[in-house]
Design a protein around this motif. Sequence first.
Motif, PDB file in Angstrom:
ATOM      1  N   ASN A   1       8.149   2.372 -23.548  1.00 36.52           N
ATOM      2  CA  ASN A   1       8.249   3.165 -22.135  1.00 36.52           C
ATOM      3  C   ASN A   1       9.225   4.232 -21.552  1.00 36.52           C
ATOM      4  O   ASN A   1      10.305   3.779 -21.642  1.00 36.52           O
TER       5      ASN A   1
ATOM      6  N   VAL B   1       5.879   3.901 -18.432  1.00 37.10           N
ATOM      7  CA  VAL B   1       4.823   5.131 -19.480  1.00 37.10           C
ATOM      8  C   VAL B   1       5.182   5.485 -20.299  1.00 37.10           C
ATOM      9  O   VAL B   1       6.361   5.053 -20.738  1.00 37.10           O
TER      10      VAL B   1
ATOM     11  N   LYS C   1       3.855   9.511 -25.437  1.00 36.04           N
ATOM     12  CA  LYS C   1       2.149  10.227 -25.166  1.00 36.04           C
ATOM     13  C   LYS C   1       3.079  10.916 -23.974  1.00 36.04           C
ATOM     14  O   LYS C   1       2.054  12.547 -23.948  1.00 36.04           O
ATOM     15  N   LEU C   2       2.999  10.261 -23.162  1.00 33.34           N
ATOM     16  CA  LEU C   2       3.682  11.458 -21.592  1.00 33.34           C
ATOM     17  C   LEU C   2       4.726  13.051 -21.853  1.00 33.34           C
ATOM     18  O   LEU C   2       3.909  13.685 -22.478  1.00 33.34           O
TER      19      LEU C   2
ATOM     20  N   ARG D   1      -2.721   2.121 -13.388  1.00 31.69           N
ATOM     21  CA  ARG D   1      -2.764   3.135 -13.907  1.00 31.69           C
ATOM     22  C   ARG D   1      -1.719   4.679 -13.947  1.00 31.69           C
ATOM     23  O   ARG D   1      -1.526   4.903 -12.322  1.00 31.69           O
TER      24      ARG D   1
ATOM     25  N   PHE E   1      -5.606  13.048 -17.640  1.00 33.35           N
ATOM     26  CA  PHE E   1      -4.684  11.992 -18.070  1.00 33.35           C
ATOM     27  C   PHE E   1      -4.505  10.437 -17.742  1.00 33.35           C
ATOM     28  O   PHE E   1      -3.909  10.371 -16.559  1.00 33.35           O
TER      29      PHE E   1
ATOM     30  N   LEU F   1      -2.842   6.936 -18.355  1.00 29.82           N
ATOM     31  CA  LEU F   1      -1.805   6.078 -18.477  1.00 29.82           C
ATOM     32  C   LEU F   1      -1.677   4.689 -18.351  1.00 29.82           C
ATOM     33  O   LEU F   1      -1.358   4.643 -17.225  1.00 29.82           O
ATOM     34  N   SER F   2      -1.837   3.887 -19.337  1.00 24.67           N
ATOM     35  CA  SER F   2      -1.402   2.570 -19.009  1.00 24.67           C
ATOM     36  C   SER F   2       0.159   2.091 -19.213  1.00 24.67           C
ATOM     37  O   SER F   2       0.877   3.277 -18.337  1.00 24.67           O
ATOM     38  N   THR F   3       0.551   0.955 -17.941  1.00 21.68           N
ATOM     39  CA  THR F   3       1.489   1.385 -17.209  1.00 21.68           C
ATOM     40  C   THR F   3       2.588   0.370 -17.096  1.00 21.68           C
ATOM     41  O   THR F   3       1.520  -0.605 -17.396  1.00 21.68           O
TER      42      THR F   3
END
Length: 368
Positions: A32, A71, A75-76, A97, A107, A109-111
């Motif tokens: 992350n 995050v 993906k970001l 999230r 979008f 995203l998981s955190t």
Amino acid sequence: MKFSISREALLKPLNLAAGVVERRQTLPILANVLLALEDGRLSLTGTDLEVELIGHVDLEQPPASAGEVTVPARKLVDICKALPDGSRIDFSLDDNRLVVRSGRSRFVLSTLPASDFPNVESSAGEVEFELRQGDLKRLIDRTGFAMAQQDVRYYLNGMLWEVKGNRLRTVATDGHRLAMCTLEMPADIADAVQVILPRKGVLELARLLMNEDEPVRVVIGTNHFRAFAGEFQFTSKLVDGKFPDYERVLPRAATKVVYGDREEMRHALSRASILSNEKYRGIRLSLENGSLRIVANNPEQEEAEDEISVDYQGDALEIGFNVSYLLDVLGVLSERNVKLSLSDANSSALLEEAEAGDSLYVVMPMRL
């Protein structure tokens, strides 16, 4: 946490921070990037526990609310790259999230909690100085190629940084060749310091130094190497080991000195290398008055031969080298003429620019 930012303003610091993040991680949080928002400034941090990189960007619009969260870095980055140029991106935290909106795209995203994100402990700096980013990058570019990769002698898998008086010197070696570059600094440092910056730290630092004339502040401590510029903060742990005494490796008693055109020599070596042994990359140099003959062979009984004119008067000499090592050196030198100092077929060669340059290169011979 809620803020809005343009795609272009976010991409640069995000790419810097995400570049440090390893793709395969033992700890999920190391995959992350940490987003921290405070007083209208967004900080993006990436780390692999050895190197930490923080990119900063000032928001054009006042943020709705401050905060911090981590995050998934890749993906970001992929989301931001996929959005059209000139996009405006809105970020908001909703029930652990991160919601990312731009135009009609959305979008979620998981955190992971920011409190779990590891940060490199701060230690007092022993030596501090400031110089141009272009000068620091030159030191790395001129020597970095000679660093070892995954050598059991772990202290070779990095670059020596030596500060002594008003001189900053970088040295790298893999045991077969050595590269050294020296920079005169305006500041005079009272304490002499030698530290080893690990290979990944060297490569990441070189990637950051994009603004040649902008200043960069370097702080060297007992455990860490730090560099600060306007939009980034770089920290790397140091290699705990003793670097070899490089002064002893420098050839002192060269009896044969050759001057040649750098580009001509580089092209001749490149041509001959086509038919060198793919594994050992050995070539033979035959030196006579006024000429240098380059010969390469391979197991298929093929042969390449090239000859160039050089400024040399003396006894004939035949010596073998790994052609890749010579090409690496000729590729980073910039002066038109190169100076090659030799003594015999079993002694190392010293390469440098003909007109008193700031770099020295030592290449060990090969038995062919």
